[in-house]
Design a protein around this motif. Structure first.
Motif, short mmCIF file in Angstrom:
data_model
loop_
_atom_site.label_atom_id
_atom_site.label_comp_id
_atom_site.label_asym_id
_atom_site.label_seq_id
_atom_site.Cartn_x
_atom_site.Cartn_y
_atom_site.Cartn_z
N SER A 181 29.94 -45.09 44.22
CA SER A 181 29.03 -44.43 45.15
C SER A 181 28.66 -45.35 46.31
N ARG A 182 28.57 -44.74 47.50
CA ARG A 182 28.14 -45.45 48.70
C ARG A 182 27.11 -44.56 49.41
N PRO A 183 26.31 -45.10 50.30
CA PRO A 183 25.28 -44.28 50.97
C PRO A 183 25.81 -43.04 51.65
N SER A 184 27.08 -43.04 52.07
CA SER A 184 27.58 -41.91 52.86
C SER A 184 28.68 -41.09 52.20
N ASN A 185 29.06 -41.41 50.93
CA ASN A 185 30.21 -40.68 50.37
C ASN A 185 29.85 -39.54 49.42
#
Length: 198
Positions: free
Chosen positions: A142-146
């Motif tokens: 997980s990443r802030p934008s995905n």
């Protein structure tokens, strides 16, 4: 979005020593974790969006794995003079707000971050009971934008293996985050000079 990746310190590396002030004013050292079944060292800070993104799940993860006998310590090495939101007094408030039940230390001269070859926030290092590096990599995909959920799957698998005295994980993906905010003239040789998103 420009990002910085882990240096992927060689597996088997012995945990570099440290003795740093905690948010409660007490000094915490590597030797304090000598009786642990393993040790997780995470380089983190207050303001990085990648840390903020996993904040609540990491706090839960930490409480769960501390109960299993894993030592956990967070270290902030950011230049507080230029990034005031990462100053020691604000770390104490952040630890309380986030529910961090582990020591959250300040590496004022950045020497500990350099010893670990820490590059980004968050940057995770898992050591076995003999303090040999067993995992360095991401919390999860997980990443802030995905849009992917924050689960801590990668770090969980690594810590489970260490606690079970199992084999090292074959797949270890680098952590991604903002670069550590080095003091002017203090940038280590492995620093690429690429500045991540604030």
């Amino acid at each position: 979005m420009v990002k910085t990746a882990s240096t992927m310190l060689p597996l088997g590396t012995r945990a570099p020593g440290f003795s740093l002030p905690n948010v409660d004013g007490k000094t915490v050292s590597l030797s304090d974790f000598a009786g642990s079944k393993g040790l997780l060292v995470v380089f983190m800070c207050n303001h990085c969006p990648f840390v903020v993104h996993i904040r609540s799940e990491f706090a839960k993860f930490a409480r769960e794995y501390q109960a299993k006998g894993l030592g956990i310590v967070g270290i902030n090495a950011n230049d507080a003079a230029n990034y005031s939101s990462d100053a020691p007094e604000k770390m104490a408030a952040e630890a309380t707000s986030a529910g961090y039940a582990f020591p959250y230390l300040y590496d004022a001269d950045q020497s500990v971050a350099q010893a670990y070859k820490a590059a980004c926030t968050p940057d995770f290092f898992v050591f076995d009971k003999d303090m040999a590096l067993a995992y360095r990599g991401q919390f999860d995909d997980s990443r802030p934008s995905n849009g992917k959920p924050v689960t801590g799957a990668d770090l969980r698998a690594a810590c489970d293996a260490v606690l079970a005295n199992g084999p090292l994980l074959v797949t270890q993906k680098p952590s991604i985050g903002c670069n550590i905010k080095w003091k002017a003239g203090n940038e280590p040789e492995y620093f690429t000079g690429i500045s991540a998103v604030e």
